[in-house]
Design an enzyme around this catalytic site. Structure first.
Site, PDB file in Angstrom:
ATOM      1  N   ASP A  45       3.236 -12.288 -22.688  1.00  0.00           N
ATOM      2  CA  ASP A  45       2.740 -11.910 -24.003  1.00  0.00           C
ATOM      3  C   ASP A  45       1.223 -11.979 -24.088  1.00  0.00           C
ATOM      4  OD1 ASP A  45       5.408 -11.771 -24.582  1.00  0.00           O
ATOM      5  OD2 ASP A  45       5.468 -13.652 -25.706  1.00  0.00           O
ATOM      6  N   ASN A  80      -1.851 -22.899 -24.074  1.00  0.00           N
ATOM      7  CA  ASN A  80      -0.562 -23.555 -23.829  1.00  0.00           C
ATOM      8  C   ASN A  80      -0.156 -23.479 -22.362  1.00  0.00           C
ATOM      9  OD1 ASN A  80       0.093 -24.350 -26.531  1.00  0.00           O
ATOM     10  ND2 ASN A  80       0.526 -22.212 -27.003  1.00  0.00           N
ATOM     11  N   ASP A 138       1.752 -14.687 -17.006  1.00  0.00           N
ATOM     12  CA  ASP A 138       2.289 -14.811 -18.355  1.00  0.00           C
ATOM     13  C   ASP A 138       2.501 -13.396 -18.892  1.00  0.00           C
ATOM     14  OD1 ASP A 138       2.757 -15.959 -21.059  1.00  0.00           O
ATOM     15  OD2 ASP A 138       0.818 -15.015 -21.475  1.00  0.00           O
ATOM     16  N   THR A 150       7.473 -16.471 -18.712  1.00  0.00           N
ATOM     17  CA  THR A 150       7.436 -16.298 -20.157  1.00  0.00           C
ATOM     18  C   THR A 150       8.492 -17.128 -20.869  1.00  0.00           C
ATOM     19  OG1 THR A 150       7.731 -14.652 -21.932  1.00  0.00           O
ATOM     20  CG2 THR A 150       8.930 -14.273 -19.877  1.00  0.00           C
ATOM     21  N   ALA A 151       8.221 -17.440 -22.136  1.00  0.00           N
ATOM     22  CA  ALA A 151       9.204 -18.132 -22.956  1.00  0.00           C
ATOM     23  C   ALA A 151      10.273 -17.181 -23.480  1.00  0.00           C
ATOM     24  CB  ALA A 151       8.514 -18.826 -24.138  1.00  0.00           C
TER      25      ALA A 151
END
Length: 335
Positions: free
Chosen positions: A90, A266, A88, A195-196
């Site tokens: 962030d 999440n 991930d 990542t989003a």
């Protein structure tokens, strides 16, 4: 009691849009994978955990059990080409959120006006405080954010992204997590960001760090021009897991031999896919889940500070708008 629904976040499962987003991200990641050796990365070699970054952030005393680690077999396993690592971005690899930093750069370059700034700030504050996705509110936020990049060239945003990385992101990489990623690279394994954030932004960061590539949210483009629509949905929660699953299948990886790293609850769906899940700088829910499932923990934050609601003061209102302006990842996140 319906009005209090946002106080109790609902567990999301994979949907057709999650699967579509994951598959699109995996396809984009394989097309843009960085093929040069890690030694050609723009970043300096990673410092060992327990050092400080250029911003003065103390990363001492990662949370580990020295006795337990001494008894563990060497990991990652050198030469295991059926394994890879998924990180991930962030607050795991980088301090703060990539989309906020990217948005700050867009605002600086006058991609949107003050009126839009106030609207995006309110929308982002709602998501961060409520911690749950309201479908209508989210759709409105996403549509308004995507409208900013609509009509712009992909190449233009990529070039701007390179500048923004140097301006806001380069000195925010956690050296401890960077060292973990380098260990996988040194073992001959591929390392992917997940990542989003927009896949273009994620790809720039991965390349600068000498990683293999990145899985990120895919915005639709036609003839190199953004249409203002997403492919599927933001790469968040279950969609991240679907992206990792799709990429692992395409790369012929054994997920039981792979590792994943994240700070957020999440990402439990993604972490649960692999045989070696790590909680890095974990939020309260992830820390509790990791301990209950005997997952490994690493914490590089000074004093293991709790995650704060809202954005860092240094980011300011421009960063709030920036998250939306990045146009992609306005899902429920601390990140």
């Amino acid at each position: 009691m319906a009005a209090l629904g946002w106080l109790t976040p609902r567990r999301r499962s994979a949907t057709a849009r999650s699967v579509l987003a994951g598959e699109a991200s995996a396809e984009a990641a394989r097309k843009t994978a960085w093929s040069d050796s890690p030694s050609q990365a723009d970043e300096a070699p990673a410092e060992a955990p327990g050092t400080t970054t250029g911003t003065g952030t103390d990363t001492t005393a990662p949370e580990t059990d020295a006795a337990a680690e001494a008894a563990e077999p060497a990991f990652p396993v050198p030469g295991d080409d059926l394994a890879a690592a998924f990180f991930d971005l962030d607050n795991t690899v980088m301090q703060g959120a990539a989309i906020f930093h990217f948005g700050r750069g867009l605002y600086k370059r006058e991609f949107f006006r003050r009126r839009e700034l106030a609207r995006f700030a309110w929308q982002q504050a709602w998501f961060r405080l409520a911690g749950v996705e309201d479908p209508e509110h989210m759709q409105d936020a996403r549509d308004s954010a995507l409208s900013i990049v609509k009509g712009h060239k992909v190449s233009e945003l990529m070039a701007i992204g390179e500048e923004i990385y140097d301006e806001y992101m380069a000195e925010r990489i956690w050296p401890g997590t960077r060292a973990l990623a380098q260990a996988h690279l040194d073992a001959g394994q591929k390392v992917w960001l997940v990542t989003a954030a927009p896949v273009e932004t994620a790809t720039i960061i991965a390349r600068r760090l000498g990683l293999t590539g990145a899985l990120g949210t895919v915005a639709e483009s036609v003839d190199g021009i953004y249409t203002g629509r997403l492919v599927g949905e933001p790469l968040h929660g279950p969609a991240k897991a679907e992206a990792v699953r799709a990429l692992a299948a395409a790369e012929e990886l054994d997920l039981a031999r792979c590792a994943a790293y994240s700070d957020s609850h999440n990402d439990i769906p993604m972490l649960s896919l692999v045989g070696h899940p790590y909680a890095i700088n974990p939020d309260t829910k992830l820390r509790k889940h990791a301990r209950a499932h005997d997952w490994r923990l690493r914490d590089y934050r000074t004093g293991r500070k709790a995650v704060k609601v809202g954005v860092p003061a240094a980011a300011g209102v421009g960063a709030l708008a920036g998250g939306a302006a990045a146009a992609i990842a306005l899902h429920r996140r601390r990140k």
